[in-house]
Write an enzyme that holds these catalytic residues in place. Structure first.
Site, PDB file in Angstrom:
ATOM      1  N   ASP A   1       0.889  -1.160   0.000  1.00  0.00           N
ATOM      2  CA  ASP A   1       0.000   0.000   0.000  1.00  0.00           C
ATOM      3  C   ASP A   1       0.928   1.211   0.000  1.00  0.00           C
ATOM      4  O   ASP A   1       1.535   1.540   1.019  1.00  0.00           O
ATOM      5  CB  ASP A   1      -0.892  -0.004   1.242  1.00  0.00           C
ATOM      6  CG  ASP A   1      -1.811   1.204   1.282  1.00  0.00           C
ATOM      7  OD1 ASP A   1      -2.348   1.584   0.223  1.00  0.00           O
ATOM      8  OD2 ASP A   1      -1.979   1.776   2.378  1.00  0.00           O
ATOM      9  N   GLU A  57      -0.955  -1.451  -4.918  1.00  0.00           N
ATOM     10  CA  GLU A  57      -2.179  -0.712  -5.225  1.00  0.00           C
ATOM     11  C   GLU A  57      -1.813   0.443  -6.147  1.00  0.00           C
ATOM     12  O   GLU A  57      -0.848   1.161  -5.908  1.00  0.00           O
ATOM     13  CB  GLU A  57      -2.819  -0.189  -3.940  1.00  0.00           C
ATOM     14  CG  GLU A  57      -4.199   0.370  -4.163  1.00  0.00           C
ATOM     15  CD  GLU A  57      -4.907   0.675  -2.864  1.00  0.00           C
ATOM     16  OE1 GLU A  57      -5.928   0.033  -2.603  1.00  0.00           O
ATOM     17  OE2 GLU A  57      -4.420   1.550  -2.111  1.00  0.00           O
ATOM     18  N   ASP A  77      -2.566   0.860   6.930  1.00  0.00           N
ATOM     19  CA  ASP A  77      -1.746   0.669   5.726  1.00  0.00           C
ATOM     20  C   ASP A  77      -1.294  -0.783   5.582  1.00  0.00           C
ATOM     21  O   ASP A  77      -1.212  -1.310   4.473  1.00  0.00           O
ATOM     22  CB  ASP A  77      -0.516   1.584   5.771  1.00  0.00           C
ATOM     23  CG  ASP A  77      -0.884   3.009   6.128  1.00  0.00           C
ATOM     24  OD1 ASP A  77      -1.053   3.823   5.212  1.00  0.00           O
ATOM     25  OD2 ASP A  77      -1.026   3.283   7.337  1.00  0.00           O
TER      26      ASP A  77
END
Length: 157
Positions: A7, A67, A140
């Protein structure tokens, strides 16, 4: 097969490592790479790069899932996160790892079955899917595990 999920962020970058064996997906570790706000952006990127390389060497993943940037209201934040992503992409390429990108919608849809789920729904499902005692913290790290899960359940693996 080991997968590291990312992330991306420049202040806090989440990571999660999963192992897939047949149809079983197991949690190995998760955490965050943090950078000091007092450091220059260049030094912060160096910290991310060095820590990420250390993780790649320690856990020897077979693939990386990250991501993708989707939408940021703050242009400066989008640029900074993009720079942090670039460092991750470089390290992944240097280690000759295949890299897969997932949009936030794909991650949410894959984890909860609904692409517009909120963070809490995703976190609860990550906990349940990975049989964890508690929701991974910080957020996260939970998001990074969700990204890794997406790759683990892809038909190509």
């Amino acid at each position: 097969m080991k997968i590291i999920g990312i992330d991306p962020g420049y202040g806090i970058l989440g990571y999660g490592v999963l192992e897939k064996s047949g149809n079983k997906i197991s949690h190995i570790t998760h955490g965050v790479i943090t950078t000091d706000k007092e450091l220059s952006m260049y030094k912060r990127l160096q910290v991310i790069y060095e820590e990420f390389l250390r993780l790649l060497k320690e856990y020897s993943p077979d693939a990386c899932a990250i991501e993708s940037l989707f939408f940021y209201k703050n242009v400066k934040t989008a640029i900074r996160v993009g720079e942090a992503r670039g460092v991750i992409l470089l390290a992944t390429s240097q280690m000759d790892l295949p890299l897969y990108e997932f949009t936030p919608y794909q991650v949410k849809n894959n984890i909860t079955g609904y692409g517009h789920s909120d963070k809490k729904q995703v976190q609860k499902m990550v906990k349940m899917l990975l049989n964890l005692d508690k929701i991974p913290r910080p957020d996260d790290a939970a998001d990074a595990l969700a990204v890794a899960w997406c790759l683990a359940v892809e038909t190509r693996f």
